[in-house]
Design a protein around this motif. Structure first.
Motif, PDB file in Angstrom:
ATOM      1  N   LEU A  51      34.483  39.921  40.895  1.00 16.59           N
ATOM      2  CA  LEU A  51      34.913  38.640  40.325  1.00 16.59           C
ATOM      3  C   LEU A  51      34.230  38.386  38.984  1.00 16.59           C
ATOM      4  O   LEU A  51      33.048  38.686  38.815  1.00 16.59           O
ATOM      5  CB  LEU A  51      34.569  37.493  41.283  1.00 16.59           C
ATOM      6  N   PRO A  52      34.953  37.823  38.038  1.00 16.27           N
ATOM      7  CA  PRO A  52      34.358  37.488  36.740  1.00 16.27           C
ATOM      8  C   PRO A  52      33.547  36.196  36.872  1.00 16.27           C
ATOM      9  O   PRO A  52      34.029  35.111  36.542  1.00 16.27           O
ATOM     10  CB  PRO A  52      35.591  37.287  35.847  1.00 16.27           C
ATOM     11  N   VAL A  53      32.301  36.333  37.356  1.00 18.36           N
ATOM     12  CA  VAL A  53      31.558  35.114  37.730  1.00 18.36           C
ATOM     13  C   VAL A  53      31.227  34.231  36.533  1.00 18.36           C
ATOM     14  O   VAL A  53      31.181  33.014  36.667  1.00 18.36           O
ATOM     15  CB  VAL A  53      30.268  35.414  38.542  1.00 18.36           C
ATOM     16  N   GLU A  54      31.015  34.838  35.360  1.00 19.15           N
ATOM     17  CA  GLU A  54      30.726  33.997  34.188  1.00 19.15           C
ATOM     18  C   GLU A  54      31.930  33.104  33.873  1.00 19.15           C
ATOM     19  O   GLU A  54      31.777  31.901  33.648  1.00 19.15           O
ATOM     20  CB  GLU A  54      30.377  34.862  32.969  1.00 19.15           C
ATOM     21  N   GLU A  55      33.106  33.704  33.871  1.00 19.54           N
ATOM     22  CA  GLU A  55      34.314  32.922  33.586  1.00 19.54           C
ATOM     23  C   GLU A  55      34.569  31.891  34.691  1.00 19.54           C
ATOM     24  O   GLU A  55      34.985  30.765  34.433  1.00 19.54           O
ATOM     25  CB  GLU A  55      35.526  33.843  33.470  1.00 19.54           C
ATOM     26  N   LEU A  56      34.309  32.313  35.919  1.00 19.29           N
ATOM     27  CA  LEU A  56      34.531  31.406  37.040  1.00 19.29           C
ATOM     28  C   LEU A  56      33.523  30.247  36.985  1.00 19.29           C
ATOM     29  O   LEU A  56      33.862  29.092  37.284  1.00 19.29           O
ATOM     30  CB  LEU A  56      34.378  32.197  38.342  1.00 19.29           C
ATOM     31  N   THR A 294      45.012  29.583  36.221  1.00 14.69           N
ATOM     32  CA  THR A 294      45.484  29.265  34.869  1.00 14.69           C
ATOM     33  C   THR A 294      44.820  30.149  33.816  1.00 14.69           C
ATOM     34  O   THR A 294      45.463  30.650  32.909  1.00 14.69           O
ATOM     35  CB  THR A 294      45.170  27.785  34.534  1.00 14.69           C
ATOM     36  N   SER A 295      43.503  30.336  33.965  1.00 17.29           N
ATOM     37  CA  SER A 295      42.768  30.884  32.824  1.00 17.29           C
ATOM     38  C   SER A 295      42.311  32.333  33.019  1.00 17.29           C
ATOM     39  O   SER A 295      41.778  32.934  32.100  1.00 17.29           O
ATOM     40  CB  SER A 295      41.554  30.002  32.528  1.00 17.29           C
ATOM     41  N   ILE A 296      42.496  32.873  34.189  1.00 14.61           N
ATOM     42  CA  ILE A 296      42.016  34.227  34.446  1.00 14.61           C
ATOM     43  C   ILE A 296      43.203  35.093  34.877  1.00 14.61           C
ATOM     44  O   ILE A 296      44.139  34.600  35.523  1.00 14.61           O
ATOM     45  CB  ILE A 296      40.876  34.206  35.507  1.00 14.61           C
ATOM     46  N   ASP A 297      43.173  36.362  34.515  1.00 14.16           N
ATOM     47  CA  ASP A 297      44.276  37.265  34.840  1.00 14.16           C
ATOM     48  C   ASP A 297      44.219  37.627  36.321  1.00 14.16           C
ATOM     49  O   ASP A 297      43.756  38.699  36.703  1.00 14.16           O
ATOM     50  CB  ASP A 297      44.184  38.527  33.972  1.00 14.16           C
ATOM     51  N   TRP A 298      44.700  36.710  37.147  1.00 14.89           N
ATOM     52  CA  TRP A 298      44.569  36.912  38.594  1.00 14.89           C
ATOM     53  C   TRP A 298      45.463  38.042  39.096  1.00 14.89           C
ATOM     54  O   TRP A 298      45.117  38.741  40.047  1.00 14.89           O
ATOM     55  CB  TRP A 298      44.827  35.607  39.363  1.00 14.89           C
ATOM     56  N   ARG A 299      46.597  38.245  38.435  1.00 14.93           N
ATOM     57  CA  ARG A 299      47.449  39.371  38.862  1.00 14.93           C
ATOM     58  C   ARG A 299      46.718  40.690  38.626  1.00 14.93           C
ATOM     59  O   ARG A 299      46.736  41.591  39.466  1.00 14.93           O
ATOM     60  CB  ARG A 299      48.778  39.330  38.127  1.00 14.93           C
TER      61      ARG A 299
END
Lengths: 413, 413
Positions: A51-56, A294-299
């Motif tokens: 997981l991109p924890v910084e972005e999260l 919305t903001s992270i490339d979840w796909r």
């Protein structure tokens, strides 16, 4: 904390229902399995390391600061419209493209919807059909309502539609009220088995013909290794299926955000019952999930997870073949996705005491009995590959092999 | 979303229990009351504007980034030990100084514990005693379990212990099983009334004598205007009282974090029943609350909130006196804390239709019927002062007065 059973007159206040609260073998294992150095094939946790924890973390900050009025206050019982609409995009990715967002209920985790379904639909003695094995949490949620949980016949392609029809008819002939079929059609927890494409509509049809609701639990649906998800049952049957989805496996269990897609005619009572328990799902975590979508490339993140789980599953299957390929009476499932492989040992072996021996040897799995509506000794075990590296898998099997071989040789002896 | 009642054969699947799912008048009002310009005396939301959102946002970021392994994964069914220990500090501030942290269960909001209590303790037909009026959400949580909710006699000092004993005895004489007393002893929602100090132990004693559990709901306990909280019932009666606490009123409802303090002998079944519904409270929001309690001066924030609510309560009492002081048959409670004033109109008036008239005039309140276990026309109304400024209160009363006066004059006529 001890139970102090019988030491207090207030215990006379417990409801008959409360006697059906089960202590699960699974949780005891979880409590133990956090010991350092243990290889855990027990936990059905997703791989959170990617997981991109910084972005999260930045998303979490924005939720509280930029949306404080909404994030910190009560929400609405249905969940936030914005998230309900985003959830239909998640479902579209697995082939359910026409979900009406107004039929989406955001839930406090997916298990919550299992509890509400039993509460809203089942009176004492009603029957819920399920696969055997099936998800232990659903059994716990259902049984407290004093329902009868009845397994239906399955094979390596999932539920056998003709057998389902037969089971329903014989239960009805015996005067039983059959209310629901609870099924995990894709990468069943714990078996890893998927319902074959050609059986999917016949299973729903068998239930519809007898006015039985299908409760489709699909937390792993997007984690099919080849990236071509099975079409969910709900996609073509929105009036006959309650679909349960979850962000626990594709984002993080800690947010406790799941959802249910509910036939329109049943939506209102279902959601009022949910509201009576939690008022509203957490607005903080709903907005966090919404920001993520919305903001992270979840796909892209799901696609990467899928590749990772595929690699781990292959490592586990290779280890099984290497260590047990020539051992008579040992077999296992070959999942097309999800988190779990289900291992069958020769009959007569009870895997429950082996769990403890495994822990002593430095490896932990969940014994089969945890996943069955009956409490008989059980010769299966669940191995989760989702949260272990190929190296850990190999080490785990080195530790597991002598434990299982002792039991197998003992059973032969 | 329409109900489509009777249009679908699946509706035959609803349980008898589900017929007890209430549609609450309160929610309908909430749905309407978000119109801009409306003065809302309806919402029991706390004043969130004073929260240090930048610091809270930074705390949320830290939770996800610095504690990701814990924050994003499954937690434990009891809640996190660290937060359970911090909760005992919150309780110490209101005088319950010896709470054993191992008896604290973190819950997904406080209402969740009301649902679990009814589930674990009540069979169909069992009696739960309560104040009348009482919290609408508790009524919704209880009634779905097909219990009988019976009010006990109260006056301006709360439950009358002798009357409580009498009610219990006559119910038992009639063959009823009385399981719990649900009470909001401090600043009752909706009445604002508090149980007098000298009645507190006698109320618990009356229940203990008949082996009845006390469910003490105390979300506003720390919000006593003079800063000297009432001693909670649980403080001296840990084996007889389940205490329900909440961060909704002292921090933010959006986190959905509450707690229950449970007698040791009852803890295990209670928490296993909770776990069967939600597995674990959200680790994200648990850690956010824990960070708040660690890094922000929460005692100072509560102290400031208290002063603010005191000012707003005084403004509302002044407006009531100014507008209705000389109107015969109109009276109201004078709360020592909390969020609510309860207004009584002359008998014969039904405040439910007045709600709609109020909304048309630009002000909204909750009609008394929402808070009563019986559905008779009700001549009371709840006014929340927690989330309106003194200026809004004055404007709201200018709008409210003609609506109520028309009804009062109509009733006289």
């Amino acid at each position: 904390m001890t139970d102090n059973a019988f030491s207090n007159p207030l215990e006379a206040l417990f409801s008959e229902r409360s006697a059906h609260i089960k202590q699960s073998a699974v949780r005891d294992v979880f409590d133990i399995s956090v010991q350092p150095g243990l290889v855990s094939f027990a936990s059905g946790s997703p791989n959170l390391k990617a997981l991109p924890v910084e972005e999260l973390g930045e998303a979490a900050r924005r939720v509280v600061v930029d949306h404080s009025a909404e994030a910190l206050n009560y929400g609405v019982g249905t969940g936030m419209d914005q998230l309900r609409k985003q959830i239909t995009e998640v479902m579209a990715l697995e082939g359910a493209e026409n979900v009406d967002w107004e039929t989406v209920l955001v839930t406090t985790g997916s298990q919550f919807a299992q509890d509400i379904a039993a509460k809203v639909f089942c009176d004492e003695g009603d029957v819920i059909l399920c696969e055997d094995p099936t998800y232990v949490g659903a059994l716990n949620a259902f049984e407290v309502y004093r329902v009868e949980v009845v397994p239906v016949a399955t094979d390596e392609h999932g539920i056998i539609p003709e057998a389902l029809t037969e089971t329903i008819r014989s239960l009805k002939a015996a005067g039983k009220r059959v209310k629901m079929l609870y099924t995990i059609p894709s990468f069943n927890n714990p078996s890893g088995i998927s319902l074959a494409e050609e059986r999917r509509q016949p299973v729903v049809d068998a239930c519809r013909a007898e006015n039985i609701l299908v409760l489709e639990d699909n937390p792993y649906g997007l984690l099919k290794f080849d990236g071509k998800p099975f079409r969910p049952l709900v996609a073509d049957n929105p009036d006959d299926v309650i679909y349960l989805g979850s962000f626990s496996k594709i984002l993080a269990p800690g947010v406790r955000v799941g959802w249910a897609v509910i036939p329109k005619a049943l939506f209102r009572r279902f959601y009022l019952a949910a509201e009576a328990v939690v008022l509203t799902p957490s607005t903080v975590t709903q907005l966090l999930v919404s920001e993520y979508l919305t903001s992270i490339d979840w796909r892209g993140a799901i696609s990467e997870s899928r590749a990772l789980y595929k690699e781990r599953c292959e490592a586990m299957l290779a280890a099984l073949e290497r260590e047990f390929g020539d051992v008579e009476g040992v077999s296992w499932t070959v999942p097309e996705g999800g988190f779990f492989v289900w291992v069958t040992l020769p009959e007569g072996i009870d895997t429950y005491p082996l769990m403890r021996e495994g822990i002593d040897a430095g490896v932990v799995f969940i014994p089969g009995v945890a996943f069955s509506p009956n409490d008989e000794p059980n010769h299966h075990l669940r191995l989760a590959f989702s949260n272990v590296t190929p190296e850990q898998i190999d080490e785990g099997f080195r530790r597991l092999k002598p434990v299982l071989m002792r039991a197998i040789e003992g059973a032969r002896g």
